[in-house]
Design an enzyme around this catalytic site. Structure first.
Site, PDB file in Angstrom:
ATOM      1  N   LYS A  88       1.005  -1.088   0.187  1.00  0.00           N
ATOM      2  CA  LYS A  88      -0.068   0.062   0.132  1.00  0.00           C
ATOM      3  C   LYS A  88       0.972   1.129  -0.008  1.00  0.00           C
ATOM      4  O   LYS A  88       1.711   1.315   0.956  1.00  0.00           O
ATOM      5  CB  LYS A  88      -0.855   0.056   1.120  1.00  0.00           C
ATOM      6  CG  LYS A  88      -2.033   0.845   1.300  1.00  0.00           C
ATOM      7  CD  LYS A  88      -3.202   0.274   0.235  1.00  0.00           C
ATOM      8  CE  LYS A  88      -4.402   1.225   0.119  1.00  0.00           C
ATOM      9  NZ  LYS A  88      -5.044   1.049   1.652  1.00  0.00           N
ATOM     10  N   HIS A  89       0.543   2.007  -1.021  1.00  0.00           N
ATOM     11  CA  HIS A  89       1.548   3.415  -1.032  1.00  0.00           C
ATOM     12  C   HIS A  89       2.939   2.904  -1.149  1.00  0.00           C
ATOM     13  O   HIS A  89       3.834   3.476  -0.340  1.00  0.00           O
ATOM     14  CB  HIS A  89       1.197   4.182   0.058  1.00  0.00           C
ATOM     15  CG  HIS A  89      -0.152   4.854   0.084  1.00  0.00           C
ATOM     16  ND1 HIS A  89      -0.938   5.437  -1.105  1.00  0.00           N
ATOM     17  CD2 HIS A  89      -1.048   4.564   1.095  1.00  0.00           C
ATOM     18  CE1 HIS A  89      -2.163   5.590  -0.701  1.00  0.00           C
ATOM     19  NE2 HIS A  89      -2.240   5.210   0.605  1.00  0.00           N
ATOM     20  N   ASN A 141      12.779   5.586   7.991  1.00  0.00           N
ATOM     21  CA  ASN A 141      13.421   4.576   8.667  1.00  0.00           C
ATOM     22  C   ASN A 141      12.362   3.135   8.574  1.00  0.00           C
ATOM     23  O   ASN A 141      11.251   3.456   8.865  1.00  0.00           O
ATOM     24  CB  ASN A 141      13.625   4.929  10.018  1.00  0.00           C
ATOM     25  CG  ASN A 141      14.731   5.854  10.282  1.00  0.00           C
ATOM     26  OD1 ASN A 141      16.049   5.703   9.612  1.00  0.00           O
ATOM     27  ND2 ASN A 141      14.575   7.319  10.759  1.00  0.00           N
ATOM     28  N   HIS A 177      14.460   5.727   0.424  1.00  0.00           N
ATOM     29  CA  HIS A 177      13.851   6.788   0.637  1.00  0.00           C
ATOM     30  C   HIS A 177      12.735   7.162  -0.405  1.00  0.00           C
ATOM     31  O   HIS A 177      12.930   6.373  -1.403  1.00  0.00           O
ATOM     32  CB  HIS A 177      14.915   7.764   0.624  1.00  0.00           C
ATOM     33  CG  HIS A 177      15.679   7.964   1.778  1.00  0.00           C
ATOM     34  ND1 HIS A 177      17.137   7.548   1.633  1.00  0.00           N
ATOM     35  CD2 HIS A 177      15.811   8.177   3.008  1.00  0.00           C
ATOM     36  CE1 HIS A 177      17.694   7.397   2.760  1.00  0.00           C
ATOM     37  NE2 HIS A 177      16.853   7.871   3.657  1.00  0.00           N
TER      38      HIS A 177
END
Length: 530
Positions: A281-282, A424, A530
């Site tokens: 998801k996302h 993180n 990231h």
């Protein structure tokens, strides 16, 4: 003329891909266009009984050097580059017997396909087209007078335009063709330069070009006010770019981004060893698991976060079977991607008309090299793909207690998943399944707390009396800078930890792990995402 229409009286055709060639050329002849051609293209046209002159007749030079030199001649380039309304240019044409070429039809040697087929170096070099790009660029530069076609898909549009304008093409049409021509040669040169950089192990070439071909235009991008399109690059990595969509509505920008993340994550699991499922998801995993069967892996992955799984992407590392398909369609899912699907499974998915089913024919190799690109203001960042795999790492036990075989297996599993969680990243896992994931937090201790909370919520949803994190292991994508994140994991019930190590305070973190009775291993590899 009106709309800048210029008549097409003479065309030079030299194509590698001969799809649609004869039909197109026949239509041109019917419109009164004289044909010039080269080599194999000329032979094809003659075999079809079409009137055509070989370029060597025009230049007075035969093709030579295995066809490397045939169109690199003033009578070709002069015919393309001459400005028709320039008196000096017309005078030069008359003095040197240069006839105008009004239409250039060229598609290039199949360099990208040759590289994709892993052909030898010399074969790849021989498939670098020289005359083609030179002519394309010349014709495109002179688009005020010349039309250039580099794509078989444009044959029909060109013919329509010529029929509409009595054998001519408008300036707008010629400009549009010129833009496409330059984009094609740019992508072609990008493929060549990037291939050579790879062959020569040049990691940071002074000039880096990225080329792609439009796969589809999209209704919008990440948000409705953003335009978007999907482009494919020459890299033939199995995944969303190579998949066949068996059913469902068009993929959105976010669908493609999330589906790619899902398939890359599930590809970490060797299908010969275990079935595996990743629910995304996302672009973040909300549940990943392995099992004896796909349905078992799916049920374990779903248990981790059923709420987030709603409307998610499901990726599988084996051919989708009927049992797994029946289970997956029980909740709303946006996309399913797998190496394949059985006919029965496809029929089950077909009951959900908007659910997209993609089959790829294979899995991407997590160890393969490749380039990852991200734009920034005024430039872009390029780096090698993170192809580090935990199975290849030397795990170093740094605590007094070594992990048990079961803990060690779960630690490897958790670190494999952490590689695909936004930093993180903290991943709790137990028995080959994630039980809590903390992603994308500014503080690692916050990620630890969120993952622990997720594990407790998953237990409640399953009607279990204690958190799923009890007896689990935990993975961190980067080192713990302080002991607080590790202690949060211990407080949640984790018994073992896997992390890269490398902090100035490693000794403090190890001491805290020993005091808490945790087993901990260092990988020496970080997985920032990231």
């Amino acid at each position: 003329m009106h709309n800048g229409v210029k008549q097409i009286r003479r065309a030079l055709i030299s194509v590698s891909d001969k799809a649609g060639l004869i039909e197109f050329a026949r239509e041109l002849v019917g419109l009164g266009v004289e044909l010039l051609s080269t080599g194999g293209t000329c032979k094809s046209l003659k075999d079809a009984n079409l009137p055509v002159r070989d370029v060597s007749e025009v230049t007075g030079f035969p093709e030579m050097m295995d066809g490397r030199v045939k169109t690199l001649h003033p009578k070709v380039h002069g015919g393309l580059l001459a400005i028709r309304d320039n008196a000096e240019h017309r005078k030069a044409m008359e003095e040197h017997g240069i006839g105008a070429i009004d239409l250039l039809v060229v598609n290039l040697y199949p360099f990208e396909a040759t590289v994709a087929a892993s052909k030898p170096y010399d074969d790849c070099v021989e498939n670098i087209d020289i005359g083609g790009p030179a002519m394309i660029r010349a014709a495109a530069k002179n688009h005020d007078d010349v039309a250039v076609v580099v794509d078989v898909a444009d044959y029909a549009h060109v013919l329509e335009g010529m029929k509409e304008h009595a054998g001519g093409l408008t300036l707008a049409a010629r400009r549009k063709l010129a833009q496409k021509a330059y984009a094609r040669t740019a992508a072609y040169d990008a493929a060549i330069s990037n291939w050579l950089a790879g062959e020569l192990s040049i990691e940071t070439p002074v000039y880096r070009a990225i080329g792609g071909v439009l796969s589809e235009s999209m209704r919008y991008g990440e948000n409705p006010h953003q335009s978007a399109a999907f482009y494919k690059t020459p890299e033939l990595r199995p995944g969303v770019s190579t998949a066949r969509q068996l059913q469902g509505k068009q993929l959105s920008y976010n669908n493609i981004n999330d589906t790619d993340a899902a398939f890359e994550a599930v590809a970490e699991f060797d299908p010969a060893r275990t079935a595996a499922v990743a629910i995304i998801k996302h672009a973040n995993p909300c549940g990943v698991a392995e099992g004896a069967t796909l349905v078992e892996a799916y049920e374990k992955a779903l248990r981790c976060d059923q709420t987030s799984a709603f409307g998610g992407i499901v990726a599988l590392n084996r051919t989708l079977d009927a049992e797994a398909a029946r289970k997956i369609v029980e909740i709303f899912t946006e996309v399913i991607i797998a190496p394949g699907a059985t006919p029965e499974a496809a029929d089950i998915i077909a009951s959900k008309k908007n659910l997209r089913l993609l089959v790829t024919g294979g899995l991407p190799d997590p160890r393969a090299t490749g380039l990852v690109v991200r734009t920034v203001s005024g430039g872009f960042l390029a780096q090698a793909r993170d192809n580090a795999v935990v199975d290849d790492m030397e795990l170093k036990v740094v605590t007094k207690r070594a992990p048990s075989p079961q803990e060690l297996s779960d630690l490897a599993f958790a670190f494999r998943v952490a590689k695909h969680v936004k930093s993180n990243a903290i991943v709790y896992a137990k028995d080959g399944a994630t039980v809590g994931i903390g992603a994308g937090q500014m503080s690692r201790v916050d990620s630890s707390r969120i993952a622990a909370w997720k594990a407790a919520e998953a237990a409640k949803a399953a009607g279990l009396p204690e958190s799923l994190a009890i007896g689990s292991v935990v993975a961190s994508d980067a080192f713990f800078p302080f002991a607080d994140g590790l202690l949060a994991a211990a407080a949640a019930g984790a018994t073992a930890v896997i992390q890269p190590g490398g902090s100035m305070r490693d000794a403090d973190v190890i001491a805290a792990a020993d005091e808490a009775g945790l087993a901990m291993v260092f990988t020496g590899h970080r997985h920032f995402r990231h």
